[in-house]
Design a protein around this motif. Sequence first.
Motif, short mmCIF file in Angstrom:
data_model
loop_
_atom_site.label_atom_id
_atom_site.label_comp_id
_atom_site.label_asym_id
_atom_site.label_seq_id
_atom_site.Cartn_x
_atom_site.Cartn_y
_atom_site.Cartn_z
N MET A 110 0.85 -1.18 0.00
CA MET A 110 0.00 0.00 0.00
C MET A 110 0.89 1.24 0.00
SD MET A 110 -3.07 0.81 2.61
CE MET A 110 -2.63 2.10 3.72
N PRO A 111 0.74 2.11 -0.98
CA PRO A 111 1.57 3.31 -1.06
C PRO A 111 1.25 4.30 0.07
CG PRO A 111 0.04 3.19 -2.92
CD PRO A 111 -0.16 1.97 -2.10
N LEU A 112 2.29 4.99 0.50
CA LEU A 112 2.13 6.01 1.53
C LEU A 112 1.70 7.32 0.89
CD1 LEU A 112 5.39 5.36 3.53
CD2 LEU A 112 3.08 4.84 4.29
N ILE A 113 0.85 8.06 1.57
CA ILE A 113 0.48 9.39 1.08
C ILE A 113 1.40 10.41 1.75
CG2 ILE A 113 -1.88 8.78 0.50
CD1 ILE A 113 -2.78 10.13 3.09
N GLN A 114 1.47 11.59 1.19
CA GLN A 114 2.41 12.60 1.65
C GLN A 114 2.25 12.94 3.13
OE1 GLN A 114 2.55 16.06 -0.79
NE2 GLN A 114 3.92 17.14 0.58
N GLU A 115 1.03 13.05 3.60
CA GLU A 115 0.80 13.39 5.01
C GLU A 115 1.38 12.33 5.94
OE1 GLU A 115 -1.82 13.39 2.76
OE2 GLU A 115 -1.88 15.55 2.47
N GLU A 116 1.26 11.06 5.53
CA GLU A 116 1.82 9.97 6.33
C GLU A 116 3.34 10.04 6.36
OE1 GLU A 116 -1.39 6.37 5.72
OE2 GLU A 116 0.07 6.74 4.14
N MET A 117 3.95 10.34 5.21
CA MET A 117 5.40 10.43 5.15
C MET A 117 5.93 11.57 6.00
SD MET A 117 6.40 9.30 1.28
CE MET A 117 5.24 10.30 0.38
N VAL A 118 5.24 12.70 6.01
CA VAL A 118 5.65 13.83 6.83
C VAL A 118 5.59 13.44 8.30
CG1 VAL A 118 5.01 16.16 7.57
CG2 VAL A 118 5.02 15.59 5.15
N LYS A 119 4.52 12.78 8.72
CA LYS A 119 4.36 12.36 10.12
C LYS A 119 5.45 11.36 10.51
CE LYS A 119 1.26 12.91 13.30
NZ LYS A 119 1.21 14.12 14.08
N ILE A 120 5.77 10.44 9.61
CA ILE A 120 6.82 9.45 9.87
C ILE A 120 8.17 10.15 10.07
CG2 ILE A 120 8.16 7.60 8.78
CD1 ILE A 120 5.42 6.74 7.47
N CYS A 121 8.46 11.15 9.24
CA CYS A 121 9.72 11.90 9.38
C CYS A 121 9.75 12.71 10.67
CB CYS A 121 9.94 12.80 8.18
SG CYS A 121 10.27 11.91 6.66
N GLN A 122 8.61 13.30 11.04
CA GLN A 122 8.55 14.07 12.28
C GLN A 122 8.78 13.16 13.49
OE1 GLN A 122 4.67 15.83 11.87
NE2 GLN A 122 5.49 17.70 10.93
N ASN A 123 8.29 11.92 13.42
CA ASN A 123 8.45 10.96 14.51
C ASN A 123 9.78 10.21 14.43
OD1 ASN A 123 5.94 11.63 15.53
ND2 ASN A 123 4.90 10.06 14.33
N ARG A 124 10.51 10.40 13.33
CA ARG A 124 11.80 9.73 13.09
C ARG A 124 11.68 8.21 13.27
NH1 ARG A 124 13.05 14.65 13.28
NH2 ARG A 124 14.85 15.85 13.73
N ASP A 125 10.70 7.64 12.59
CA ASP A 125 10.38 6.21 12.69
C ASP A 125 11.39 5.38 11.89
OD1 ASP A 125 9.27 3.68 12.76
OD2 ASP A 125 7.23 4.39 12.38
N LYS A 126 12.25 4.64 12.59
CA LYS A 126 13.30 3.85 11.95
C LYS A 126 12.76 2.67 11.15
CE LYS A 126 16.83 5.05 15.25
NZ LYS A 126 17.81 4.60 16.23
N SER A 127 11.55 2.25 11.40
CA SER A 127 11.00 1.10 10.68
C SER A 127 10.72 1.43 9.20
CB SER A 127 9.72 0.61 11.35
OG SER A 127 8.69 1.58 11.26
#
Length: 47
Positions: free
Chosen positions: A1-18
């Motif tokens: 399932m492709p990530l949408i831009q809002e999800e990618m921004v949140k992942i970067c803000q949380n610095r999610d290593k997964s």
Amino acid sequence: MPLIQEEMVKICQNRDKSFNGKFFLAVKTTKIVCNPACPSKIPLEKI
């Protein structure tokens, strides 16, 4: 399932290593590319 831009921004803000290797964050002006868990300052969002 492709990530949408809002999800990618949140992942970067949380610095999610997964998500390392699944997508990259790039700064056009400095030509720097980082993984989502990169500890550097999060750049302004522009498309």
